[in-house]
Design a protein around this motif. Structure first.
Motif, short mmCIF file in Angstrom:
data_model
loop_
_atom_site.label_atom_id
_atom_site.label_comp_id
_atom_site.label_asym_id
_atom_site.label_seq_id
_atom_site.Cartn_x
_atom_site.Cartn_y
_atom_site.Cartn_z
N MET A 1 -8.14 -4.78 -5.46
CA MET A 1 -7.05 -5.70 -5.76
C MET A 1 -7.59 -7.12 -5.66
O MET A 1 -7.68 -7.68 -4.58
CB MET A 1 -5.92 -5.51 -4.76
N ASN B 1 0.83 -1.20 0.00
CA ASN B 1 0.00 0.00 0.00
C ASN B 1 0.86 1.25 0.00
O ASN B 1 0.55 2.23 -0.66
CB ASN B 1 -0.90 0.00 1.23
N THR C 1 -5.04 -7.78 -12.96
CA THR C 1 -5.65 -8.23 -11.70
C THR C 1 -5.19 -9.64 -11.34
O THR C 1 -5.04 -9.97 -10.17
CB THR C 1 -7.18 -8.20 -11.82
N SER D 1 -12.17 -4.23 -11.19
CA SER D 1 -11.19 -3.62 -12.11
C SER D 1 -11.83 -3.36 -13.47
O SER D 1 -11.43 -2.43 -14.16
CB SER D 1 -9.93 -4.48 -12.22
N ASN E 1 -1.53 -8.76 -9.90
CA ASN E 1 -1.48 -7.83 -8.78
C ASN E 1 -2.59 -8.08 -7.77
O ASN E 1 -2.42 -7.81 -6.59
CB ASN E 1 -1.60 -6.39 -9.30
N GLY E 2 -3.72 -8.56 -8.25
CA GLY E 2 -4.83 -8.78 -7.34
C GLY E 2 -4.83 -10.18 -6.76
O GLY E 2 -4.68 -10.36 -5.56
N ARG F 1 -1.17 -14.82 -2.27
CA ARG F 1 -1.35 -13.41 -1.96
C ARG F 1 -1.45 -13.19 -0.46
O ARG F 1 -0.87 -12.28 0.11
CB ARG F 1 -2.60 -12.92 -2.68
N VAL G 1 -6.46 -1.17 -11.57
CA VAL G 1 -6.55 -2.34 -10.71
C VAL G 1 -6.65 -1.93 -9.24
O VAL G 1 -7.48 -2.45 -8.49
CB VAL G 1 -5.33 -3.26 -10.93
N VAL G 2 -5.83 -0.97 -8.86
CA VAL G 2 -5.80 -0.58 -7.46
C VAL G 2 -7.11 0.09 -7.04
O VAL G 2 -7.68 -0.22 -5.99
CB VAL G 2 -4.61 0.37 -7.19
N PHE H 1 3.44 -7.60 -7.44
CA PHE H 1 3.17 -6.23 -7.88
C PHE H 1 3.96 -5.96 -9.15
O PHE H 1 5.14 -5.69 -9.13
CB PHE H 1 3.52 -5.23 -6.78
N GLN I 1 -7.92 -1.47 0.20
CA GLN I 1 -8.19 -2.64 -0.65
C GLN I 1 -8.87 -2.26 -1.96
O GLN I 1 -9.19 -3.13 -2.75
CB GLN I 1 -9.01 -3.67 0.12
#
Lengths: 319, 388
Positions: B310, A115, B64, B316, B67-68, B246, B305-306, B73, B368
């Motif tokens: 995520m 984050n 996604t 997304s 990264n999700g 994750r 995506v962010v 990342f 999130q």
């Protein structure tokens, strides 16, 4: 650089000179990355934009200083211009670094590192695009006014060394000596090392952690500003704030920090010069088009073979 | 499985075929609907915006996955897009020379953009097959690169991996920009052997003159398939392995998830989809330039995506739609405000400033993302059931 028919020694000396000049800048920027990483354990993505800001603020201050003096017509540059512009840029960027930490990173002290990284990307984009606004620096490239006279100080093996180059190579060395003293000989430096070693223990020992973190950001940002000032002085042409070249410079400095061993102040200095030399040796003796590729290839190699860097110690992940 | 076999109904083989084939049928249906119903209804400009939305949805959903779902990342997604676009462009451009004698449109009605005028021709032309092959090749080349980028993720975590992916994207850009000048004479193309043609991709000027094939049909076919893959993946054992990595890599490994293998798979799949998106983009614009697909493009996808969430496919998707429309909206707003302002005080392009502020505020207020790991339909379930 004139590449036609120059003798090999001259070419080598010129390459080394260029490499050391840009290496000093990388080292100054890398110090900011590495100090923040050492304490907060995250990559301050916005650091390269503080460097950009430093270069652009130097441009703004220099343009103003010369206008004050009416030097553009008179031909002479005031003697006080160089230190004033340098200190002004360092002060302003230090303030900006302080504000970034307070407003964007501090609320996330307990959040996952990812984050904070995303926030840093946000800050980076914000700085770039605010810089592009017409009321700030504008969306066009500008050229830095000449603060130093174009005087040749000496010749090394037939290569001209102008006074700018001496400043560009000398100032980082002076600043790095100062930083060495600050970190290893003063109480603030002791506190920084303590927080970097173990934040909680340092806090228990009475170190004001928040103040140390703020101080680190100010210090790193001021060093980046100095690098920006030197960049503007040496390369004159400043691309618009959101241009790719700035981020690439910042990234190479980050690579320098990683190569030296992230979190390690001396490693960052070493890495900066190593990366600068590597880049220019590659440009001079291999294919100039791939100058960015060399640096990233080294990054990937170092991360795969010796992730802790040259001077870093490998950390074991605890579960 | 055994429970299903005892139940009455079609044999398991047919059920299986239906489960695999239905999305394809639906995707073709969606594509046809967009092409023959929506496109004439909305006009050329809005159709183009819809195409842009579709391509961004593919990019956002594919990112996604990495990264999700997997919690890695990556910020070099535009690199995969560029690779896919160049590979596909090389195939369709030089392939058209070899097959049809010129790099011109040779497709059927499905690949014809209505705004180019009336079309009289077959439903599917030889050029369409070449185009589909080009998209697949683009995806595969990108997937190969995804494998290479996924490998360092065995050893790197979080921000280090981010830097490596960023570096990868920049290396791709530099390498593609230093390719040789492209050939534009049929005789030259015919005289050059294939391996050499793949080196002649236009260099710093970009790869231009590609035939136009991308239409709403192809884009929404790809969108529908991408969404199906992503949603089904999330519910499958594969997807749960991704999500386990994750949440906690060490714990996932302890539970028997081969973490490195799954991480590389996530990268490969995401890269494939991004490569297809790049191929679609190249044949939409008729050219592709690696200089435009630097990290700024990657960041745009990351932002989608962010902000969307995520790990939320629908989130997304929604973010991609909103963030593609936002610049158009902003342009109209600032445009109409600027007519009342003197030139010196005109509002600049505020898009990136709004994005970056949104990114910072989102991380502080709702880290999130809007939807987090949830999908839009999960959201409704949590609420009280609506009165009948």
């Amino acid at each position: 650089m004139d590449t036609q028919s120059i003798d090999p020694l001259m070419k080598l000396v010129q390459t080394l000179l260029d490499g050391f000049a840009v290496g000093g800048m990388y080292a100054l920027i890398a110090l900011g990355y590495t100090m923040v990483y050492g304490i907060l354990k995250f990559i301050n993505f916005a650091h390269s934009d503080v460097f950009t800001l430093g270069a652009w603020v130097s441009w703004g201050l220099a343009a103003r200083a010369l206008r004050l003096e009416g030097a553009a017509d008179a031909g002479g540059t005031p003697v006080w211009a160089v230190p004033v512009v340098l200190l002004g840029a360092m002060l302003l960027c230090g303030t900006v670094g302080f504000l970034i930490e307070r407003l964007a990173y501090k609320p996330l002290r307990a959040a996952p590192r990812l984050n904070v990284l995303i926030t840093a990307i946000g800050v980076s984009l914000l700085l770039q695009n605010v810089g592009q606004l017409r009321v700030v620096f504008g969306p066009y490239p500008k050229s830095m006014p000449a603060l130093l006279p174009d005087v040749t100080l000496l010749y090394v093996a037939g290569v001209r060394v102008p006074v700018v180059d001496v400043l560009v190579i000398g100032l980082p060395l002076v600043l790095m000596l100062g930083l060495e003293w600050l970190i290893f000989r003063t109480r603030v430096g002791l506190a920084m090392r303590a927080v970097s070693y173990n934040t909680q223990t340092a806090a228990l020992m009475g170190v004001n952690v928040n103040r140390v973190i703020s101080f680190t950001f100010v210090l790193g940002s001021a060093l980046a500003a100095a690098a920006g000032f030197l960049y503007a002085l040496k390369y004159v042409g400043l691309k618009q704030p959101a241009d790719t070249t700035w981020v690439m410079l910042g990234l190479k400095a980050f690579v320098a920090a990683v190569v030296g061993g992230i979190g390690n102040v001396r490693g960052a200095m070493l890495g900066g010069f190593a990366i600068g030399l590597l880049e220019f040796l590659g440009v001079a003796y291999l294919e100039p088009l791939y100058r960015d590729v060399y640096v990233f290839a080294v990054l990937i190699l170092v991360l795969l073979l010796r992730p802790a860097g040259i001077l870093g110690r490998a950390a074991v992940e605890k579960v | 499985m055994s429970a299903a076999a005892h139940r009455d109904g079609p044999p398991a083989v047919w059920a299986h075929a239906w489960r695999s084939g239905a999305p394809l049928l639906v995707a073709v249906g969606v594509g046809l609907l967009m092409h023959f119903a929506v496109q004439p209804a909305v006009g050329a400009f809005k159709a183009r915006v819809l195409v842009d939305i579709g391509i961004n949805v593919i990019l956002a959903v594919s990112l996604t996955l990495v990264n999700g779902f997997t919690g890695q990342f990556s910020i070099g997604h535009a690199g995969f897009m560029a690779l896919g676009g160049y590979a596909a462009g090389a195939l369709s451009y030089y392939g058209s020379y070899q097959l049809f004698g010129a790099a011109a449109f040779n497709g059927g009605v499905l690949s014809w953009t209505a705004s180019q005028g009336p079309f009289h021709g077959p439903w599917v032309g030889g050029g369409d097959l070449l185009f589909v092959a080009a998209c697949l090749v683009g995806g595969l080349v990108a997937a190969g690169a995804g494998y290479l980028v996924g490998l360092p993720s065995l050893r790197l975590r979080g921000d280090y991996l981010a830097i490596v992916t960023l570096g990868f994207g920049e290396i791709v850009r530099v390498v593609l920009q230093s390719t040789q000048t492209q050939l534009s004479q049929a005789a030259e193309v015919a005289a050059t052997p294939w391996p050499l043609l793949t080196l002649k991709l236009g260099g710093a000027l970009g790869f231009i003159g590609l035939p136009f094939y991308t239409t709403l049909f192809w884009v929404y076919l790809a969108v529908a398939l991408t969404l199906t893959v992503a949603i089904r993946l999330k519910r499958s054992s594969y997807g749960r392995a991704f999500l386990a990595i994750r949440e906690d890599e060490v714990a996932a490994e302890a539970l028997g998830v081969h973490t490195t293998r799954y991480k590389v798979r996530a990268f490969v799949l995401a890269a494939f989809l991004a490569g297809v998106a790049g191929a679609l983009y190249a044949h939409l614009v008729g050219s592709i330039n690696a200089g435009e697909l630097g990290f700024q493009k990657s960041f745009e996808v990351v932002i989608m995506v962010v902000l969307g969430g995520m790990g939320s496919v629908s989130g997304s998707t929604l973010a991609a739609i909103v963030l593609t429309l936002l610049p158009e909206l902003l342009r109209t707003v600032t445009g109409s405000v600027n007519t009342y302002l003197p030139p010196a005080y005109e509002l600049p392009d505020l898009r990136m400033i709004i994005y970056s502020l949104a990114l910072i505020l989102m991380m502080i207020l709702r880290p999130q993302g809007f939807f987090g790991l949830r999908e839009i339909w999960d959201w409704r379930v949590r609420r009280r059931p609506r009165p009948a």
